[in-house]
Structures are given as C-alpha cells and as structure tokens.
Design a protein around this motif. Structure first.
Motif, PDB file in Angstrom:
ATOM      1  N   ASN A 195       2.394 -16.333  11.092  1.00  0.00           N
ATOM      2  CA  ASN A 195       3.026 -17.648  11.115  1.00  0.00           C
ATOM      3  C   ASN A 195       2.172 -18.613  10.299  1.00  0.00           C
ATOM      4  O   ASN A 195       0.938 -18.512  10.315  1.00  0.00           O
ATOM      5  N   LYS A 196       2.797 -19.553   9.640  1.00  0.00           N
ATOM      6  CA  LYS A 196       2.039 -20.487   8.817  1.00  0.00           C
ATOM      7  C   LYS A 196       1.420 -21.621   9.621  1.00  0.00           C
ATOM      8  O   LYS A 196       0.544 -22.339   9.121  1.00  0.00           O
ATOM      9  N   ASN A 197       1.855 -21.792  10.870  1.00  0.00           N
ATOM     10  CA  ASN A 197       1.330 -22.861  11.719  1.00  0.00           C
ATOM     11  C   ASN A 197       0.338 -22.271  12.722  1.00  0.00           C
ATOM     12  O   ASN A 197       0.727 -21.564  13.648  1.00  0.00           O
ATOM     13  N   PRO A 198      -0.944 -22.555  12.587  1.00  0.00           N
ATOM     14  CA  PRO A 198      -1.946 -21.960  13.483  1.00  0.00           C
ATOM     15  C   PRO A 198      -1.873 -22.471  14.921  1.00  0.00           C
ATOM     16  O   PRO A 198      -2.511 -21.903  15.805  1.00  0.00           O
ATOM     17  N   ASP A 199      -1.118 -23.539  15.141  1.00  0.00           N
ATOM     18  CA  ASP A 199      -1.027 -24.109  16.479  1.00  0.00           C
ATOM     19  C   ASP A 199       0.140 -23.566  17.300  1.00  0.00           C
ATOM     20  O   ASP A 199       0.358 -24.013  18.436  1.00  0.00           O
ATOM     21  N   GLU A 200       0.896 -22.613  16.764  1.00  0.00           N
ATOM     22  CA  GLU A 200       2.034 -22.072  17.504  1.00  0.00           C
ATOM     23  C   GLU A 200       1.545 -21.282  18.726  1.00  0.00           C
ATOM     24  O   GLU A 200       0.502 -20.618  18.687  1.00  0.00           O
ATOM     25  N   PRO A 201       2.308 -21.335  19.821  1.00  0.00           N
ATOM     26  CA  PRO A 201       1.892 -20.647  21.057  1.00  0.00           C
ATOM     27  C   PRO A 201       1.721 -19.137  20.899  1.00  0.00           C
ATOM     28  O   PRO A 201       0.966 -18.530  21.670  1.00  0.00           O
ATOM     29  N   ILE A 202       2.376 -18.528  19.936  1.00  0.00           N
ATOM     30  CA  ILE A 202       2.285 -17.079  19.777  1.00  0.00           C
ATOM     31  C   ILE A 202       0.850 -16.624  19.540  1.00  0.00           C
ATOM     32  O   ILE A 202       0.438 -15.536  19.961  1.00  0.00           O
ATOM     33  N   LEU A 215       2.775  -1.566  19.776  1.00  0.00           N
ATOM     34  CA  LEU A 215       2.516  -2.592  18.759  1.00  0.00           C
ATOM     35  C   LEU A 215       3.731  -3.494  18.623  1.00  0.00           C
ATOM     36  O   LEU A 215       4.851  -3.018  18.443  1.00  0.00           O
ATOM     37  N   TYR A 216       3.511  -4.813  18.727  1.00  0.00           N
ATOM     38  CA  TYR A 216       4.575  -5.795  18.554  1.00  0.00           C
ATOM     39  C   TYR A 216       4.156  -6.753  17.446  1.00  0.00           C
ATOM     40  O   TYR A 216       3.099  -7.394  17.531  1.00  0.00           O
ATOM     41  N   VAL A 217       4.957  -6.836  16.396  1.00  0.00           N
ATOM     42  CA  VAL A 217       4.671  -7.708  15.263  1.00  0.00           C
ATOM     43  C   VAL A 217       5.669  -8.863  15.292  1.00  0.00           C
ATOM     44  O   VAL A 217       6.882  -8.655  15.151  1.00  0.00           O
ATOM     45  N   ALA A 218       5.171 -10.076  15.481  1.00  0.00           N
ATOM     46  CA  ALA A 218       6.012 -11.270  15.562  1.00  0.00           C
ATOM     47  C   ALA A 218       5.900 -12.041  14.253  1.00  0.00           C
ATOM     48  O   ALA A 218       4.829 -12.558  13.922  1.00  0.00           O
ATOM     49  N   VAL A 219       6.999 -12.117  13.542  1.00  0.00           N
ATOM     50  CA  VAL A 219       7.014 -12.747  12.218  1.00  0.00           C
ATOM     51  C   VAL A 219       7.851 -14.023  12.265  1.00  0.00           C
ATOM     52  O   VAL A 219       9.044 -13.984  12.573  1.00  0.00           O
ATOM     53  N   GLY A 220       7.213 -15.144  11.982  1.00  0.00           N
ATOM     54  CA  GLY A 220       7.948 -16.412  11.964  1.00  0.00           C
ATOM     55  C   GLY A 220       8.476 -16.814  13.323  1.00  0.00           C
ATOM     56  O   GLY A 220       9.481 -17.504  13.428  1.00  0.00           O
ATOM     57  N   ILE A 221       7.787 -16.387  14.379  1.00  0.00           N
ATOM     58  CA  ILE A 221       8.194 -16.686  15.759  1.00  0.00           C
ATOM     59  C   ILE A 221       7.170 -17.645  16.362  1.00  0.00           C
ATOM     60  O   ILE A 221       5.969 -17.374  16.344  1.00  0.00           O
ATOM     61  N   SER A 222       7.648 -18.750  16.918  1.00  0.00           N
ATOM     62  CA  SER A 222       6.727 -19.747  17.472  1.00  0.00           C
ATOM     63  C   SER A 222       6.061 -19.239  18.746  1.00  0.00           C
ATOM     64  O   SER A 222       4.922 -19.596  19.046  1.00  0.00           O
ATOM     65  N   GLY A 223       6.788 -18.421  19.506  1.00  0.00           N
ATOM     66  CA  GLY A 223       6.213 -17.900  20.747  1.00  0.00           C
ATOM     67  C   GLY A 223       6.493 -18.770  21.945  1.00  0.00           C
ATOM     68  O   GLY A 223       5.639 -18.919  22.817  1.00  0.00           O
ATOM     69  N   ALA A 224       7.706 -19.318  22.008  1.00  0.00           N
ATOM     70  CA  ALA A 224       8.089 -20.100  23.185  1.00  0.00           C
ATOM     71  C   ALA A 224       7.988 -19.222  24.426  1.00  0.00           C
ATOM     72  O   ALA A 224       8.073 -17.992  24.353  1.00  0.00           O
ATOM     73  N   ILE A 225       7.818 -19.853  25.571  1.00  0.00           N
ATOM     74  CA  ILE A 225       7.590 -19.116  26.807  1.00  0.00           C
ATOM     75  C   ILE A 225       8.715 -18.132  27.103  1.00  0.00           C
ATOM     76  O   ILE A 225       8.498 -17.046  27.650  1.00  0.00           O
ATOM     77  N   GLN A 226       9.957 -18.499  26.711  1.00  0.00           N
ATOM     78  CA  GLN A 226      11.079 -17.602  26.971  1.00  0.00           C
ATOM     79  C   GLN A 226      10.969 -16.325  26.146  1.00  0.00           C
ATOM     80  O   GLN A 226      11.363 -15.256  26.601  1.00  0.00           O
ATOM     81  N   ALA A 234      11.152   1.762  21.907  1.00  0.00           N
ATOM     82  CA  ALA A 234      10.339   1.982  20.706  1.00  0.00           C
ATOM     83  C   ALA A 234       8.859   1.729  20.977  1.00  0.00           C
ATOM     84  O   ALA A 234       8.487   0.859  21.770  1.00  0.00           O
ATOM     85  N   SER A 235       8.014   2.480  20.291  1.00  0.00           N
ATOM     86  CA  SER A 235       6.570   2.281  20.423  1.00  0.00           C
ATOM     87  C   SER A 235       6.066   1.178  19.495  1.00  0.00           C
ATOM     88  O   SER A 235       4.973   0.650  19.683  1.00  0.00           O
ATOM     89  N   ILE A 236       6.855   0.835  18.480  1.00  0.00           N
ATOM     90  CA  ILE A 236       6.524  -0.266  17.572  1.00  0.00           C
ATOM     91  C   ILE A 236       7.769  -1.139  17.418  1.00  0.00           C
ATOM     92  O   ILE A 236       8.874  -0.628  17.209  1.00  0.00           O
ATOM     93  N   VAL A 237       7.593  -2.440  17.495  1.00  0.00           N
ATOM     94  CA  VAL A 237       8.697  -3.386  17.316  1.00  0.00           C
ATOM     95  C   VAL A 237       8.259  -4.473  16.340  1.00  0.00           C
ATOM     96  O   VAL A 237       7.168  -5.030  16.465  1.00  0.00           O
ATOM     97  N   VAL A 238       9.103  -4.742  15.356  1.00  0.00           N
ATOM     98  CA  VAL A 238       8.881  -5.852  14.425  1.00  0.00           C
ATOM     99  C   VAL A 238       9.991  -6.871  14.659  1.00  0.00           C
ATOM    100  O   VAL A 238      11.170  -6.538  14.515  1.00  0.00           O
ATOM    101  N   SER A 239       9.623  -8.092  15.036  1.00  0.00           N
ATOM    102  CA  SER A 239      10.608  -9.121  15.345  1.00  0.00           C
ATOM    103  C   SER A 239      10.471 -10.317  14.404  1.00  0.00           C
ATOM    104  O   SER A 239       9.365 -10.692  14.015  1.00  0.00           O
ATOM    105  N   GLY A 240      11.606 -10.891  14.087  1.00  0.00           N
ATOM    106  CA  GLY A 240      11.632 -12.083  13.253  1.00  0.00           C
ATOM    107  C   GLY A 240      12.180 -13.271  14.022  1.00  0.00           C
ATOM    108  O   GLY A 240      12.978 -13.107  14.954  1.00  0.00           O
ATOM    109  N   GLY A 241      11.752 -14.460  13.632  1.00  0.00           N
ATOM    110  CA  GLY A 241      12.195 -15.672  14.314  1.00  0.00           C
ATOM    111  C   GLY A 241      12.886 -16.648  13.383  1.00  0.00           C
ATOM    112  O   GLY A 241      13.264 -16.317  12.260  1.00  0.00           O
TER     113      GLY A 241
END
Length: 309
Positions: free
Chosen positions: A279-286, A253-264, A194-201
């Motif tokens: 994400n509501k936490n501005p300090d998340e690695p994502i 385009l990759y949209v990460a919703v509610g994903i912390s962005g862990a290295i894995q 896909a050229s666009i992916v929306v992912s949830g965490g």
C-alpha cells in the motif's frame, strides 16, 4: 457424550470444512457421528466412514434432500437430535442456515462461530468483528454449535472404519423451493481452502486493473480475493469477498494489495499465518497486522514482484 456433525459435501466428496469440524469435535470429546444428507450419496457416506475418529455415519439418502435445503435438513437433524449432547456444523452458509432452526426448535441457545474448545461446555468465539473474544459456557442439554473451520486443523480423511446406518428421511413442506444453481468456474484454488491468497482492494482502481492481481495470484498458484470496497465498486464478483460479511480465510500466506485493512476485512483474514501488505499509505491499518509491509505504488510493486517470482 455423543456428537453429531452435519457433513458438507458436493455429492461426490466431503468438503474440507467437515474434516475441520471433526477436529473441533475431537477436542470436545466423546463419540463422533457424521450425518450425510443428499440423494445418491452412498459414495460420500463411505468416504465419511473412513474419516479418522468417526464412530458412525448416519446416511439420509432421499431425492427430497438432493439440494440440501435448510428446512429439510433441519427437520431430519431434529429427528435424531435427542440422542446427542452436541450438534456441530461448519460456520458456512449451510451451517448458518440449518443450526439456528435446530436450536430454536430445541429451545436452546446456539453458540456461533467458535474458534476454540475450552471444555465440553465452554467455547471461545469472536464478537465485535473479532476485536473481542468471548468465552461462553452453555448449560443447555444439547449444545448447538457452528465452527469457524479455519481455526481447526483438518482431521485425517483415512484410516477410520465407521459403520454406515441408513436413516428414515423426514419429508416436510418447504416454503423455499430450489430454482437453479450457477457455479463460478475458476482454475484457481478454492478461496476458503487455498494455502495462498492474493487480495485486491479499492486501491486497485478498476476491474481492468485487477489483471495485475490475477497475474500475481497465477504466478503463486494462489486463490484470488478482494475487499468489500472492491466488490461494492464492481471490480470483481462478490464470491471473492474476504471479510466479516464475506469469506473467512486463514492461508499460509495472505497478500493484501491496495487494501486499507478496515476492521471488517481483518475479521476475515487476520488468522493468516503470514500477511504481506502492499500500500502506498504507511498509516493504513493493514500494516498493523502485517508481518511484511511494502510501502509503494502497487502498480509498480506488484508487476515487479510478479516478474521476480
């Protein structure tokens, strides 16, 4: 130099992963041959012959190869391996199953998941979940390589005029037997293509809440993905998992919703052209790898974004 590529297909058409692997082979240099395995695959072999840059197609057409089992495929690859300097396959479930067997039988080291070709014997591959890039040089007479297809453009599927040669099929006793196949049905694009992916965490909270992710994906005409945490929590099936132990994607385009962005998770999507994080936490690695970030409650932001599209 002559390169053999294990072609992936659905018994009707070549998969795009094969075209990406052809591009990697072109960067290595030399003649490129495609090996097509299966039953009643004349149409696929003809399609393979039309791929630009392919000089020959080896057609292994036999009922014993209908399910493309790794034991049968590896035996047939080995039957022609001595004629090649390189054997390549996409770094998918088939390539990851077949080529280690081939490398072991040839007594050579496999080079896995390459993302760049430096020369005919030198390649770049990620290690430590993509945190380090290793440049690997092989002195083996036959290089056995799996290719991270998201790092190579697809070769042109038309314009070629390769010759198709039928091959004698090797039959082998298989310890594993095919029982059944269950295919996930979806009107959305395939996740890896896909050229666009929306992912949830995990932050989405529940399987029912994933409906807002689905709504955004449908509005964008996107594939839907998920983090491992969301999959492990049972929010979505595991075929949607993106990450080191899931699927590797590199959409426009990759949209990460509610994903912390862990290295894995980053290992499976950080090559995306544009990354948007919500994400509501501005300090998340994502947010460290995002091109655009929205700090806010996803249950407010995502519906507003969907409505505005």
């Amino acid at each position: 130099m002559t390169i053999l590529i294990i072609a992936e297909h659905d018994n009707k058409h070549l998969r795009q992963s094969t075209l990406n692997t052809v591009t990697a082979a072109q960067q290595v240099g030399g003649d490129i041959h495609l090996a097509v395995f299966g039953s009643s695959i004349a149409g696929v072999a003809t399609e393979a012959a039309a791929v630009a840059g392919v000089a020959k197609v080896l057609s292994f057409d036999d009922a014993s190869l209908a399910e493309q089992g790794s034991e049968a495929l590896s035996a047939n690859v080995l039957s022609v391996a001595s004629a090649y300097t390189h054997i390549l396959a996409p770094a998918t479930s088939i390539g990851k199953s077949v080529l280690p067997r081939v490398a072991a039988k040839l007594d050579v080291a496999q080079i896995s998941d390459i993302i760049k070709v430096e020369s005919a014997d030198t390649f770049v591959r990620p290690i430590y979940a993509g945190n380090v890039l290793a440049t690997v040089q092989s002195i083996d007479p036959i290089k056995v390589i799996t290719v991270r297809t998201t790092c190579f453009d697809a070769a042109v599927a038309t314009g070629g005029s390769a010759v198709v040669e039928a091959q004698a099929v090797q039959t082998v006793a298989q310890a594993a037997t095919f029982v059944s196949r269950e295919l996930a049905q979806s009107a959305r694009p395939d996740l890896t293509a896909a050229s666009i992916v929306v992912s949830g965490g995990r932050g989405v909270g529940s399987a029912d809440n994933f409906k807002i992710i689905e709504a955004l994906a449908d509005k964008l005409g996107a594939a839907m993905g998920a983090s491992r945490a969301a999959v492990d929590a049972g929010f979505v099936p595991n075929d949607l998992q993106v990450g080191q132990t899931g699927k590797i994607v590199a959409p426009q385009l990759y949209v990460a919703v509610g994903i912390s962005g862990a290295i894995q998770h980053q290992a499976g999507m950080k090559d995306s052209k544009i990354i948007v994080a919500i994400n509501k936490n501005p300090d998340e690695p994502i947010f460290q790898i995002a091109d655009y970030g929205i700090v806010g409650d996803l249950f407010e932001v995502v519906p507003q974004l969907t409505a505005a599209l």
